[in-house]
Scaffold this motif. Structure first.
Motif, mmCIF file in Angstrom:
data_model
loop_
_atom_site.group_PDB
_atom_site.id
_atom_site.type_symbol
_atom_site.label_atom_id
_atom_site.label_comp_id
_atom_site.label_asym_id
_atom_site.label_seq_id
_atom_site.Cartn_x
_atom_site.Cartn_y
_atom_site.Cartn_z
ATOM 1 N N ARG A 1 0.840 -1.192 0.000
ATOM 2 C CA ARG A 1 0.000 0.000 0.000
ATOM 3 C C ARG A 1 0.871 1.235 0.000
ATOM 4 O O ARG A 1 1.768 1.364 0.837
ATOM 5 N N THR B 1 -10.684 8.610 15.713
ATOM 6 C CA THR B 1 -11.797 7.665 15.594
ATOM 7 C C THR B 1 -11.240 6.333 15.096
ATOM 8 O O THR B 1 -10.129 6.273 14.570
ATOM 9 N N ARG C 1 -19.368 3.993 3.244
ATOM 10 C CA ARG C 1 -19.085 3.038 2.172
ATOM 11 C C ARG C 1 -20.221 2.022 2.127
ATOM 12 O O ARG C 1 -20.509 1.402 3.135
#
Ligand code: AMP
Ligand code: MG
Length: 335
Positions: free
Chosen positions: A62, A122, A199
């Protein structure tokens, strides 16, 4: 065990008691394991172990540290690090275990490594079904897991697809058969009594609306929520950052890498070395913590030594570039 199959680099074990203890031992030792969940296969690591989480990013290749979903046994484990309000609790009770991910505020003193959340305050949490659930219970810790495929490729829904996509980057793959849901989880965030759909996924929006008794709001309404960590200067330190520094200027703190220091290092306000040995996994695991600690010295600028752009270095440099970006536009943003 003749049911075990081997492809170059990955060991595939059928889901069962032997796989459960092999996976638990590997995870407890800080290794990554590809596991079946009901949505897609996940590439899992102990969410409290930064180097283990860094290995996920390395294996997937990534190019950036986007936040990962933290997998738990249920509300009780989630509450050890995340805060539910009545509405998010109602959603967890209605859909867990299952394909619904909730984005929740982190609690003070939580043990989730900042690489899991990309430094956000979060955390995305979900309780999976099946082998993953048993594994988390056996390990007794949450698992960070994105989909078990190379970055930019489609998610794997069979153990074979995982092994083909990741090869030796996934040394242990647990085969639980084809995943029943076959798409990623639905992600929502509860904020000020409203539910934002971040999403779409395995749980339909209509089901969530029925359980919550209110319409879902689309995330476009709040770009900062929709794209955590992707805004150029998201969670930038208060200090300016000077990348690929060749020397340390007066008053600067130094974020260093490798054995050799740049000129003027001995005059720096503070020096933290991401990895003496030049290990990018170690450096990734320390990055957020060290940026924060150098910022806390009150230095007006943090000089950063050059970090190789290969392997995990790409994601490290991406994060540093975001932290160094001009921050006039998003300075009021608070996701
Ligand atoms: P993946 O692990 O590849 O399924 O992707 C995880 C998804 O969860 C990404 O789309 C992230 O942007 C999203 N996500 C993870 N953590 C957070 C968070 N704290 N706030 C909002 N979205 C998140
Ligand atoms: Mg994915």
């Amino acid at each position: 065990m003749d049911m075990n199959t081997t492809t170059p680099g990955s060991r595939i074990l059928p889901a069962g008691d032997a796989a459960l203890s092999a996976a638990r031992d590997a995870l407890a030792a800080g290794e990554i394991v590809a596991i079946p969940t009901e949505t897609v296969y996940g590439l899992a690591a102990d969410a409290t172990n930064g180097e283990a989480v860094a290995r996920i990013f390395a294996a997937k290749q990534r190019p950036s540290f986007n936040p990962l979903i933290c997998h738990v046994t249920g509300i009780e484990m989630a509450e050890s690090f995340a805060a539910f309000d009545p509405l998010s609790r109602r959603l967890a009770e209605a859909f867990w275990p299952g394909a619904l991910t909730l984005v929740l505020p982190l609690k003070p003193g939580h043990a989730i490594h900042p690489l899991v959340t990309a430094g956000l305050d979060t955390v995305a949490v979900r309780a999976p079904k099946g082998f993953g659930a048993e594994l988390i219970a056996t390990l007794g810790r949450p698992l960070a897991a994105p989909s078990a495929n190379r970055s930019g490729k489609i998610s794997a829904t069979t153990a074979r697809a995982v092994a083909d996509s990741l090869g030796e980057a996934a040394p242990l793959v647990i085969d639980g058969g084809p995943t029943p849901v076959g798409v990623e989880s639905t992600i929502v965030k509860v904020e000020d009594g409203a539910i934002f759909l971040l999403r779409p996924g395995g749980v339909a929006a209509e089901e969530i609306e029925a359980a919550a008794g209110m319409p879902l709001r689309r995330a476009e309404a709040n770009a900062a929520i929709q794209a955590p960590g992707m805004l150029a200067s998201h969670y930038a330190p208060a200090a300016r950052m000077r990348l690929n520094a060749g020397h340390v200027a007066p008053g600067e703190a130094l974020l260093a890498f490798g054995l050799e220091r740049i000129a003027g290092a001995e005059t720096a306000k503070a020096v933290l070395v991401l990895s003496e040995t030049g290990d990018l996994v170690e450096a990734a695991a320390k990055l957020f913590d060290y940026m924060g600690r150098l910022d806390a010295t009150g230095a007006e600028c943090i000089a950063v030594e050059q970090i190789p752009a290969t392997g995990l270095g790409e994601a490290i440099n991406d994060r540093l570039a975001r932290a160094a970006a001009p921050r006039t536009i998003e300075s009021g943003e608070d996701a």
